[in-house]
Design an enzyme around this catalytic site. Sequence first.
Site, mmCIF file in Angstrom:
data_model
loop_
_atom_site.group_PDB
_atom_site.id
_atom_site.type_symbol
_atom_site.label_atom_id
_atom_site.label_comp_id
_atom_site.label_asym_id
_atom_site.label_seq_id
_atom_site.Cartn_x
_atom_site.Cartn_y
_atom_site.Cartn_z
ATOM 1 N N GLU A 37 -25.198 -11.597 15.785
ATOM 2 C CA GLU A 37 -25.636 -10.474 16.608
ATOM 3 C C GLU A 37 -25.350 -9.159 15.873
ATOM 4 O O GLU A 37 -26.179 -8.250 15.827
ATOM 5 C CB GLU A 37 -24.843 -10.532 17.932
ATOM 6 C CG GLU A 37 -25.521 -9.901 19.098
ATOM 7 C CD GLU A 37 -26.963 -10.360 19.273
ATOM 8 O OE1 GLU A 37 -27.789 -9.478 19.514
ATOM 9 O OE2 GLU A 37 -27.257 -11.581 19.140
ATOM 10 N N LYS A 123 7.558 -0.425 4.084
ATOM 11 C CA LYS A 123 7.140 0.202 2.825
ATOM 12 C C LYS A 123 6.185 -0.758 2.126
ATOM 13 O O LYS A 123 6.586 -1.750 1.525
ATOM 14 C CB LYS A 123 8.328 0.517 1.935
ATOM 15 C CG LYS A 123 7.895 1.300 0.701
ATOM 16 C CD LYS A 123 9.036 1.982 0.009
ATOM 17 C CE LYS A 123 8.549 3.003 -1.009
ATOM 18 N NZ LYS A 123 7.822 2.409 -2.104
ATOM 19 N N GLU A 180 -1.573 3.498 2.832
ATOM 20 C CA GLU A 180 -1.495 2.615 1.677
ATOM 21 C C GLU A 180 -2.688 1.668 1.641
ATOM 22 O O GLU A 180 -2.976 0.991 2.624
ATOM 23 C CB GLU A 180 -0.200 1.800 1.801
ATOM 24 C CG GLU A 180 0.295 1.236 0.517
ATOM 25 C CD GLU A 180 1.143 2.222 -0.285
ATOM 26 O OE1 GLU A 180 1.153 3.449 0.046
ATOM 27 O OE2 GLU A 180 1.783 1.771 -1.238
HETATM 28 S S1 IVH Z 1 5.594 8.246 3.402
HETATM 29 C C1 IVH Z 1 6.603 12.369 2.342
HETATM 30 N N1 IVH Z 1 5.505 5.819 4.384
HETATM 31 O O1 IVH Z 1 5.752 4.890 -1.071
HETATM 32 C C2 IVH Z 1 6.568 10.905 2.438
HETATM 33 N N2 IVH Z 1 5.171 6.093 2.048
HETATM 34 O O2 IVH Z 1 7.361 7.015 -2.872
HETATM 35 C C3 IVH Z 1 5.416 10.338 1.726
HETATM 36 N N3 IVH Z 1 4.711 3.992 0.850
HETATM 37 O O3 IVH Z 1 3.456 6.971 -2.651
HETATM 38 C C4 IVH Z 1 5.287 8.883 1.809
HETATM 39 N N4 IVH Z 1 4.818 2.667 2.608
HETATM 40 O O4 IVH Z 1 2.595 4.828 -1.722
HETATM 41 C C5 IVH Z 1 5.413 6.578 3.278
HETATM 42 N N5 IVH Z 1 5.430 3.737 5.408
HETATM 43 C C6 IVH Z 1 5.334 4.483 4.309
HETATM 44 C C7 IVH Z 1 5.064 3.936 3.035
HETATM 45 C C8 IVH Z 1 4.995 4.779 1.918
HETATM 46 C C9 IVH Z 1 4.615 2.743 1.302
HETATM 47 C C10 IVH Z 1 4.571 4.389 -0.575
HETATM 48 C C11 IVH Z 1 3.521 5.414 -0.841
HETATM 49 C C12 IVH Z 1 4.187 6.534 -1.529
HETATM 50 C C13 IVH Z 1 5.489 5.945 -1.960
HETATM 51 C C14 IVH Z 1 6.548 6.977 -1.788
#
Ligand code: IVH
Length: 700
Positions: A37, A123, A180
Site C-alpha cells: 500500500e 554515548k 549521532e
Molecule cells: S553531546 C556539548 N550526547 O560524542 C556536547 N554527544 O565528544 C556535545 N556522542 O562528537 C555532544 N552520544 O559524536 C552528546 N548522547 C550524546 C552523545 C554524544 C555520542 C558523541 C558525539 C560527539 C562526541 C563528543
Amino acid sequence: MTSRDEAAREAAALSEKLHRHAHLYYVLDAPELPDAEYDKLFQRLQAIEAEYPDLRTPDSPTQRVGGKVLDGFTKVRHRVPMLSIRTETDITPGGASAFDARVRKELGLAEDGPQVAYVCELKFDGLAMNLRYEHGVLVQAATRGDGEVGEEVTQNIRTVREIPLRLNGKAPPVVEVRGEVYMKRADFDALNERQREKIAAGQKNEKVFVNPRNAAAGAVRQLDPAIAAARPLSFFAYGLGEVTPAGEGGPDCPTQFDWLQQFAAWGFPVATQTARATGAIELIAFHENIGRQRDALPYDIDGVVYKVDSIGLQRQLGFVSREPRWAVAHKYPAQEQLTEVLGIEIQVGRTGKLTPVAKLAPVFVGGVTVTNATLHNEDEARRKDVRVGDTVIVRRAGDVIPEVVGVVPESLAKPDDQRGPLFTMPHQCPVCGSEAVREEEEVDYRCTGGLFCAAQRKEAILHFAARRAVDVDGLGDKLVEQLVDANLIRTLPDLYKLGFTTLAGLDRMAEKSAKNLVDALEASKKTTLPRFLFGLGIRHVGESTAKDLAKHFGKLDSIMDATEEQLLEVNDVGPVVAQSLRTFFDQPHNREVVEQLRGREPDGCGLSWEEGEPAVRAPKPLAGLTFVITGTLPTLSRDEAKDKLEAAGAKVSGSVSKKTHYLVAGEEAGSKLDKARDIGVEVIDEARLLEILAHGVVAD
Ligand code: IVH
C-alpha cells in the site's frame, strides 16, 4: 493528469501521508500500512513528480534515494560550534561522583545543599551530525569536522530513513538538531557479509569494514548517494545547534529532557534508555544499569553521557576549552584492544565447519577477558594476513564471538622472515583426520567425516535418529547429549549396542523410557533406502535428493560406487551434490560406519531395507557445458535459471573464464559481460536460454 493545481494538492497530501507512515515504520517500528500500500502511494507521487518536476520538493519522500555523484564535499561553517565532550576514563562509579562534585563546586552548592538534576543518555559510537531545518524542512546536513567547519553531506543523509525530511508539527523558522549517525550491529554484519561476497567474486576495490562506526563514516562520506543508500544507517538525536527565534516564539524547552521530547515529537529517534537522574547516586545506578544491558543493545555504545538538565544551569556553567562544564562522557571498557597472537588453531563446529581461531595473550575487551578470537575463514585470515607473533586488534561487541579485526601496521611492516608463516588451512580435520574440503564458491572448509567425527557426533546422531530419517522415537537432544558426554556413543553403530541395563542406569531415565527406547531402536532397523541415505547426513543430500538417488540407482552399493558423472545423471543432482556424495563415500571411515550399520547381527547392527532395480536413465542434455548468469533476467530469478541449468546437467559458475561456454546476460549486466566479450565467450539472453533448455544446444 488533471490541472497543475490539483496535482500539487494531491502531491502535498501524498507527501504528508508517506512521511507519516515512513515515520511509523522506520522510527516507531509500528507500521500501519502494508508495504504494498505504501509502495502504491509512493509510486503515485513519483508519477505526479515526473509530470510536474517543479513539484519535486527537496523534502519529498521520493528524494531519499538517488541523486547525482559528487566530486567532493562543500565545507560548512557551523553557526553554533559543535563542541566535544569531556571524557571520564575512570570506568568505576568514581567517574560519576567526580563529575557531580565538579558541577556542585562550580554552582557553589554546599555539601548538604540540594541535589543537581541530570539527564542520562547513551554515548553512541557513530559520528556527530548537524541537521538544519528551515521552516521544518531539512535543508542541510553537515559532519562535525573540526567543530567549526564540517562537510556538507545532505544528499547522503537524505537516504537515512530515520531522519525526518520534514519535521512533524510546529517548527521554528530555523532549528538545527544534532545527533549521532550510526550503524546497527546486524546491519553492519550483513553489510560486511555482502562486502566479503563481492571480494570473493573478484571485485578488487571493495573492502570489509572494521567496525560499525567506520562503516557509518564511510557511508556518510560516500560521493555516490546510491552506494550510501545501500549502507543502512540509523540516527539518534541528542542536541541542539542554532535555533531562531531563540527565546520567544520557539519551542518552550527549559531543560535538556524537554528538548529530547521535542526531538521525538518532531519525528527523530531518541534512545528509550534516556532517563532523568538526581545526584551522583542515580548517575552511578544508570551507568551500572546500562553497563549490564550494553551487550544486548542492537548497536555499539562506548559509554553514557550525563548532562545537567536545566538549560539555565548549563548557561551558568559554561565552557572550558571547547568542552562544556555541564556534560561528561562516562566510559565502559573498550570493545577493541591490542594483543599478541600466540597461535592459530582450527575449531570444528557441530556441522563440520572448520574455523581458524587465533589464540591470544589474555586481554580485557568489551568487559570480559578474551583468549580466543575468530578469524572467520581461510580468505579472511589471509586477507588480514594474521601470523603468530603479530600484534592484532581484537573486537568484542555485543554477545558475539570476539574477532580479530586486523594486524597493526608495525607487525605488517616487519620483514617476512621475522614473522610467523603465512596461514594455510589444513586439508584434514584436526578432530578426526578425515579430509576437509572447500566447495566451489564457498568460503568454508568442512570436515567430510560426518558420521565419524567427534565434533559432529551429537549432530550426526540426532539427524540419523530424526523422524524423517530412520526414526528412533524418543531419542531427543538431551538424551544424545547425555549419551555422548558419558562416552556411551562414539559412532552411530554404538547407538544399536545400547542395552536396556545401560539405558536404565542413566540419570533421570525411568525403566519404562529405557524399555521404550530399546523398542524404538529395534523398530528403526527396518527402514527404507531413502531414509537411511538421508540419515547419513551427507552435505546437500536432503530428503528429496535421497529419494531421487534411491530411485535412480536402486541399491546402496551402486550409489556408494557411482562416479560423479553417473551421479550427475540423477534428476536434480548437480555438481555440488555429486561432489559431496563422492567425497563422503571416499572416506574409509564413513564406509566403515555404513558397513557396520547394515551388517548382520550380532557383529553388525542389522539395519535393512528393500533394494530395487535402477531406473531408466533420464537424459542430461547439457552435461559438460558451463554457464555464467549475470544481471537481471526478464522472468527468471538467477536461482531459478541456475536450478534449471543444473537439472539439465550444465555447470553454473560464478565467474567468466575461458572454460565458460555461455554467459546468460540480463539487464544491468556489469563486468562479467565485458569480460565475456573480451575473451570471446558467447553471450545469450533469457529467451535463448529457455530455447536451449527446451531443445538442447542447436543452432538457431
Ligand atoms: S553531546 C556539548 N550526547 O560524542 C556536547 N554527544 O565528544 C556535545 N556522542 O562528537 C555532544 N552520544 O559524536 C552528546 N548522547 C550524546 C552523545 C554524544 C555520542 C558523541 C558525539 C560527539 C562526541 C563528543
